[in-house]
Motif scaffolding. Structure first.
Motif, PDB file in Angstrom:
ATOM      1  N   ILE A  93       1.033  -1.235  -0.013  1.00  0.00           N
ATOM      2  CA  ILE A  93      -0.024  -0.018   0.009  1.00  0.00           C
ATOM      3  C   ILE A  93       0.875   1.379  -0.065  1.00  0.00           C
ATOM      4  CG2 ILE A  93      -1.729   1.229   1.360  1.00  0.00           C
ATOM      5  CD1 ILE A  93      -2.557  -1.339   2.615  1.00  0.00           C
ATOM      6  N   GLY A  94       0.599   2.113  -0.882  1.00  0.00           N
ATOM      7  CA  GLY A  94       1.337   3.623  -1.172  1.00  0.00           C
ATOM      8  C   GLY A  94       0.436   4.624  -1.023  1.00  0.00           C
ATOM      9  N   ARG A 153       6.442   1.642  10.320  1.00  0.00           N
ATOM     10  CA  ARG A 153       6.222   0.733   9.168  1.00  0.00           C
ATOM     11  C   ARG A 153       7.273  -0.276   8.621  1.00  0.00           C
ATOM     12  NH1 ARG A 153       5.069   6.182   8.019  1.00  0.00           N
ATOM     13  NH2 ARG A 153       7.211   6.604   6.935  1.00  0.00           N
ATOM     14  N   ARG A 154       8.202  -0.375   9.494  1.00  0.00           N
ATOM     15  CA  ARG A 154       9.431  -1.061   9.375  1.00  0.00           C
ATOM     16  C   ARG A 154       8.970  -2.502   9.944  1.00  0.00           C
ATOM     17  NH1 ARG A 154      14.275   1.970  11.958  1.00  0.00           N
ATOM     18  NH2 ARG A 154      12.405   2.401  13.172  1.00  0.00           N
ATOM     19  N   LEU A 164       3.597  -1.094   3.953  1.00  0.00           N
ATOM     20  CA  LEU A 164       3.290   0.218   3.803  1.00  0.00           C
ATOM     21  C   LEU A 164       4.482   1.097   3.326  1.00  0.00           C
ATOM     22  CD1 LEU A 164       1.310   0.341   7.204  1.00  0.00           C
ATOM     23  CD2 LEU A 164       0.458  -0.374   4.923  1.00  0.00           C
ATOM     24  N   VAL A 165       4.050   1.983   2.358  1.00  0.00           N
ATOM     25  CA  VAL A 165       5.135   2.821   1.915  1.00  0.00           C
ATOM     26  C   VAL A 165       4.447   4.328   1.858  1.00  0.00           C
ATOM     27  CG1 VAL A 165       6.623   3.526   0.002  1.00  0.00           C
ATOM     28  CG2 VAL A 165       6.198   1.109   0.439  1.00  0.00           C
ATOM     29  N   ALA A 194       6.138  10.063   0.635  1.00  0.00           N
ATOM     30  CA  ALA A 194       6.791  11.397   1.104  1.00  0.00           C
ATOM     31  C   ALA A 194       8.088  11.443   1.971  1.00  0.00           C
ATOM     32  CB  ALA A 194       5.536  12.211   1.874  1.00  0.00           C
ATOM     33  N   GLU A 195       8.097  10.151   2.401  1.00  0.00           N
ATOM     34  CA  GLU A 195       9.107   9.713   3.469  1.00  0.00           C
ATOM     35  C   GLU A 195       9.952   8.763   3.054  1.00  0.00           C
ATOM     36  OE1 GLU A 195       7.232   9.506   7.193  1.00  0.00           O
ATOM     37  OE2 GLU A 195       6.308  11.195   7.209  1.00  0.00           O
ATOM     38  N   ASP A 196       9.568   7.540   2.412  1.00  0.00           N
ATOM     39  CA  ASP A 196      10.145   6.336   2.387  1.00  0.00           C
ATOM     40  C   ASP A 196      10.982   6.224   1.007  1.00  0.00           C
ATOM     41  OD1 ASP A 196       9.192   5.755   5.040  1.00  0.00           O
ATOM     42  OD2 ASP A 196       7.583   4.695   3.917  1.00  0.00           O
TER      43      ASP A 196
END
Length: 249
Positions: free
Chosen positions: A102-103, A135-136, A145-146, A149-151
């Motif tokens: 999921i992005g 999310r890790r 999950l991604v 904006a951050e990953d």
């Protein structure tokens, strides 16, 4: 509300009967919301969910001539915000368990604003807010999950910056991502006439996010300069004829 989709069963996109993709296929999902401002708070105008088929064990290399995706886009009317939130929430409930990934771009900002419009419980959004904190680490049986904006390694914070960093071409303006100030102008001057523009912009952002998240997780890749506008037009021209007006591919 106005809904645009190419899925046979848009309420259950991960079912075996989904269209246009084949049965028993893994899907990575990208989500996006388009917003306006009523002078007091952000108001959701449109949501989009895009579902891209991915291989179970290998990276899928997207071919510009054959790539495809499923989508569900909903554009809210003046009093439809609670119903729009319900659509997002139910899709997230399913995606969290059934998607290959999921992005979402800046998910927590969107999520907290969406919850303000909920008419009842938000099982999907609330569960995702909790999971998004780290999310890790994820619960067994849930999707990776991604947050794009951050990953994702960025040359800036925007979706467009993320696309540039990974060789994706994303058009801007009519037929592409609409800048927030232009969305605001359209919402104030011609909201009924701009429904397809709101929806297609949300679709482009969700498509970009789905691909970015898929690449970050090793599920997707593409040749340099892969054109999101060309792909969106080929797949969704019939749903958004006043925007993607190239006609049938």
């Amino acid at each position: 509300m106005r809904e645009f989709t190419n899925l046979g069963w848009p309420e259950i996109p991960f079912s075996a009967d989904q269209r246009p993709v084949a049965r028993h296929v893994r899907l990575t999902a990208g989500f996006a919301v388009q917003w306006t401002d009523d002078g007091e708070r952000a108001v959701p105008l449109a949501i989009a969910a895009v579902f891209v088929p991915v291989h179970r064990t290998a990276t899928t290399i997207l071919d510009p001539t054959t790539a495809h995706f499923g989508y569900r886009v909903v554009v809210a009317g003046a009093e439809d915000q609670a119903a729009l939130v319900d659509v997002v929430d139910e899709l997230l409930v399913q995606a969290r368990r059934d998607a290959a990934g999921i992005g979402w771009h800046a998910f927590l900002d969107d999520a907290h604003a969406l919850i303000n419009y909920a008419g009842g419980r938000t099982r999907g959004i609330s569960a995702m807010v909790e999971a998004w904190a780290d999310r890790r680490v994820r619960e067994p049986g849930t999707a990776p999950l991604v947050d794009t904006a951050e990953d994702v390694d960025l040359d800036g914070w925007s979706v467009l910056a993320a696309c540039r960093a990974v060789r994706l071409h994303c058009p801007v303006g009519d037929g592409g991502l609409i800048p927030p100030n232009h969305i605001q102008d359209l919402a104030e001057t011609d909201p009924a006439g701009a429904v397809e523009k709101f929806g297609s912009s949300a679709l482009l952002q969700a498509l970009a996010v789905a691909l970015l998240a898929g690449k970050q997780k090793g599920l997707l890749d593409w040749p340099d300069g892969f054109d999101l506008g060309q792909l969106a037009t080929a797949v969704a021209w019939d749903a958004f004829p006043t925007v993607f007006n190239a006609g049938a591919p």
